[in-house]
Motif scaffolding. Structure first.
Motif, PDB file in Angstrom:
ATOM      1  N   THR A  25       0.564  -1.578   0.136  1.00 17.51           N
ATOM      2  CA  THR A  25       0.012   0.483  -0.035  1.00 17.51           C
ATOM      3  C   THR A  25       0.735   1.046  -0.666  1.00 17.51           C
ATOM      4  N   GLY A  26       1.987   0.772   0.790  1.00 13.88           N
ATOM      5  CA  GLY A  26       3.196   2.211   1.187  1.00 13.88           C
ATOM      6  C   GLY A  26       3.618   2.988  -0.505  1.00 13.88           C
ATOM      7  N   ALA A  27       4.064   1.469  -1.000  1.00 15.91           N
ATOM      8  CA  ALA A  27       4.399   1.241  -3.017  1.00 15.91           C
ATOM      9  C   ALA A  27       3.336   2.182  -3.691  1.00 15.91           C
ATOM     10  N   TYR A  28       2.268   1.617  -3.779  1.00  7.57           N
ATOM     11  CA  TYR A  28       1.562   2.181  -4.745  1.00  7.57           C
ATOM     12  C   TYR A  28       1.120   3.433  -4.229  1.00  7.57           C
ATOM     13  N   ALA A  29       1.007   4.433  -2.607  1.00 13.82           N
ATOM     14  CA  ALA A  29       1.266   5.720  -2.374  1.00 13.82           C
ATOM     15  C   ALA A  29       2.184   6.082  -3.279  1.00 13.82           C
ATOM     16  N   ARG A  30       3.374   6.362  -3.052  1.00 12.53           N
ATOM     17  CA  ARG A  30       4.537   6.856  -2.959  1.00 12.53           C
ATOM     18  C   ARG A  30       3.820   6.898  -4.908  1.00 12.53           C
ATOM     19  N   PHE A  31       4.696   5.556  -5.647  1.00 12.42           N
ATOM     20  CA  PHE A  31       3.886   5.345  -7.275  1.00 12.42           C
ATOM     21  C   PHE A  31       2.487   6.535  -7.821  1.00 12.42           C
ATOM     22  N   ILE A  32       1.659   6.827  -6.860  1.00 12.54           N
ATOM     23  CA  ILE A  32       0.216   7.610  -7.348  1.00 12.54           C
ATOM     24  C   ILE A  32       1.588   8.746  -7.285  1.00 12.54           C
ATOM     25  N   CYS A  33       2.042   9.436  -6.424  1.00 14.23           N
ATOM     26  CA  CYS A  33       2.295  10.555  -5.875  1.00 14.23           C
ATOM     27  C   CYS A  33       3.226  11.456  -6.339  1.00 14.23           C
ATOM     28  N   GLU A  34       4.145  10.350  -7.225  1.00  6.70           N
ATOM     29  CA  GLU A  34       5.366  10.473  -7.936  1.00  6.70           C
ATOM     30  C   GLU A  34       4.611  10.619  -9.148  1.00  6.70           C
ATOM     31  N   ARG A  35       3.586  10.391  -9.967  1.00  3.88           N
ATOM     32  CA  ARG A  35       3.538   9.999 -10.967  1.00  3.88           C
ATOM     33  C   ARG A  35       2.274  11.342 -10.942  1.00  3.88           C
ATOM     34  N   ASN A  36       1.531  11.892  -9.655  1.00  7.82           N
ATOM     35  CA  ASN A  36       0.515  12.623  -9.778  1.00  7.82           C
ATOM     36  C   ASN A  36       2.010  14.612  -9.749  1.00  7.82           C
ATOM     37  N   GLU A  37       2.359  14.277  -9.712  1.00  6.01           N
ATOM     38  CA  GLU A  37       4.174  15.209  -9.167  1.00  6.01           C
ATOM     39  C   GLU A  37       4.373  15.236 -10.539  1.00  6.01           C
ATOM     40  N   ARG A  38       5.588  14.462 -11.725  1.00  8.67           N
ATOM     41  CA  ARG A  38       5.702  14.375 -12.700  1.00  8.67           C
ATOM     42  C   ARG A  38       4.510  15.242 -13.733  1.00  8.67           C
ATOM     43  N   THR A  39       3.448  14.855 -13.847  1.00 10.40           N
ATOM     44  CA  THR A  39       2.026  15.339 -14.682  1.00 10.40           C
ATOM     45  C   THR A  39       1.853  17.081 -13.829  1.00 10.40           C
ATOM     46  N   LYS A  40       1.861  17.262 -12.713  1.00  6.05           N
ATOM     47  CA  LYS A  40       2.021  18.927 -12.441  1.00  6.05           C
ATOM     48  C   LYS A  40       3.067  19.688 -13.310  1.00  6.05           C
ATOM     49  N   LEU A  41       3.935  19.174 -12.934  1.00  6.55           N
ATOM     50  CA  LEU A  41       5.415  19.623 -13.006  1.00  6.55           C
ATOM     51  C   LEU A  41       5.449  19.753 -14.749  1.00  6.55           C
ATOM     52  N   LEU A  42       5.014  18.587 -15.752  1.00 10.66           N
ATOM     53  CA  LEU A  42       4.908  19.194 -17.048  1.00 10.66           C
ATOM     54  C   LEU A  42       3.832  20.323 -17.408  1.00 10.66           C
ATOM     55  N   GLU A  43       2.400  20.282 -15.978  1.00  9.65           N
ATOM     56  CA  GLU A  43       1.784  21.291 -16.822  1.00  9.65           C
ATOM     57  C   GLU A  43       2.274  22.736 -16.537  1.00  9.65           C
ATOM     58  N   ASN A  44       2.505  22.680 -15.760  1.00  6.88           N
ATOM     59  CA  ASN A  44       3.621  24.003 -14.828  1.00  6.88           C
ATOM     60  C   ASN A  44       4.461  24.318 -16.029  1.00  6.88           C
ATOM     61  N   TYR A  45       5.319  23.573 -16.567  1.00  7.91           N
ATOM     62  CA  TYR A  45       6.421  23.758 -18.231  1.00  7.91           C
ATOM     63  C   TYR A  45       5.915  24.903 -18.637  1.00  7.91           C
ATOM     64  N   LEU A  46       4.616  23.884 -19.021  1.00  4.19           N
ATOM     65  CA  LEU A  46       4.145  24.278 -20.084  1.00  4.19           C
ATOM     66  C   LEU A  46       3.214  25.577 -20.654  1.00  4.19           C
ATOM     67  N   ARG A  47       2.585  25.268 -19.108  1.00  2.87           N
ATOM     68  CA  ARG A  47       1.786  26.478 -19.143  1.00  2.87           C
ATOM     69  C   ARG A  47       3.173  28.531 -18.365  1.00  2.87           C
ATOM     70  N   GLU A  48       4.190  28.116 -18.350  1.00  2.00           N
ATOM     71  CA  GLU A  48       4.955  28.971 -18.139  1.00  2.00           C
ATOM     72  C   GLU A  48       5.429  29.374 -19.400  1.00  2.00           C
ATOM     73  N   GLU A  49       5.298  28.706 -20.057  1.00  2.00           N
ATOM     74  CA  GLU A  49       5.961  28.378 -21.918  1.00  2.00           C
ATOM     75  C   GLU A  49       4.957  29.631 -22.346  1.00  2.00           C
ATOM     76  N   LYS A  50       4.333  28.922 -22.193  1.00  2.00           N
ATOM     77  CA  LYS A  50       3.412  29.673 -23.331  1.00  2.00           C
ATOM     78  C   LYS A  50       2.968  30.946 -22.604  1.00  2.00           C
ATOM     79  N   LEU A  51       2.830  30.999 -21.171  1.00  2.48           N
ATOM     80  CA  LEU A  51       2.588  32.356 -21.318  1.00  2.48           C
ATOM     81  C   LEU A  51       3.614  33.674 -20.469  1.00  2.48           C
ATOM     82  N   SER A  52       5.209  33.157 -21.761  1.00  2.00           N
ATOM     83  CA  SER A  52       6.084  34.059 -21.447  1.00  2.00           C
ATOM     84  C   SER A  52       5.960  34.583 -22.899  1.00  2.00           C
ATOM     85  N   GLY A  53       5.255  33.703 -23.933  1.00  2.00           N
ATOM     86  CA  GLY A  53       5.441  34.469 -24.625  1.00  2.00           C
ATOM     87  C   GLY A  53       6.057  34.884 -25.757  1.00  2.00           C
TER      88      GLY A  53
END
Length: 115
Positions: A25-53
Motif C-alpha cells: 500500500t505504501g509503495a502504491y501510494a508513493r507511485f501515485i504521488c510521484e506520477r501526479n508530481e510529474r504530471t503537475k511538473l509538466l503542466e506547470n512548465y508548459l503553462r509558463e512557456e505559453k505565458l512567456s509569450g
C-alpha cells in the motif's frame, strides 16, 4: 517443555501477510504521488512557456526531457493522462507527421485575441 512450532508459524505468517499489505500500500501510494508530481511538473512548465509569450509554448519531447529531467516514458505518461496538455503534430513538406509537440491548453490561460 515442548515448543509448539505450528502456532508460532501461524502467528509469523499472519504478521508477514499484514506487513506485506502495508508495504504494498505504501509503495502504491508513493507511485501515485510521484506520477501526479510529474504530471503537475509538466503542466506547470508548459503553462509558463505559453505565458512567456515568446512563441505558442509548444515543446518537443526531447526539449521537455532536457528541461524537466524526466524520461521519454514519463513525459508521455504525464502528457496523455492530463486534460491540460495536448499533443500536436508538425508536418514536413510531404504532409507527413515529423514531430510530436506538447502544448498547455488549460482553462486558466485566456485565448489569444485576433487582431
Amino acid at each position: 517443555m515442548e515448543i509448539d512450532y505450528r502456532a508460532t508459524l501461524e502467528v509469523l505468517s499472519a504478521w508477514a501477510a499484514i506487513l506485506t499489505a502495508v508495504v504494498a500500500t505504501g509503495a502504491y501510494a508513493r507511485f501515485i504521488c510521484e506520477r501526479n508530481e510529474r504530471t503537475k511538473l509538466l503542466e506547470n512548465y508548459l503553462r509558463e512557456e505559453k505565458l512567456s509569450g515568446i512563441d505558442q509554448g509548444q515543446r518537443t519531447v526531447i526539449h521537455l526531457m532536457a528541461e524537466l529531467g524526466l524520461s521519454e516514458q514519463e513525459i508521455f505518461t504525464a502528457a496523455f493522462r492530463t486534460k491540460k496538455v495536448r499533443a500536436l503534430t508538425s508536418v514536413d513538406n510531404r504532409g507527413h507527421a515529423s514531430k510530436l509537440l506538447f502544448e498547455y491548453c488549460g482553462d486558466d490561460i485566456p485565448m489569444p485575441k485576433k487582431h
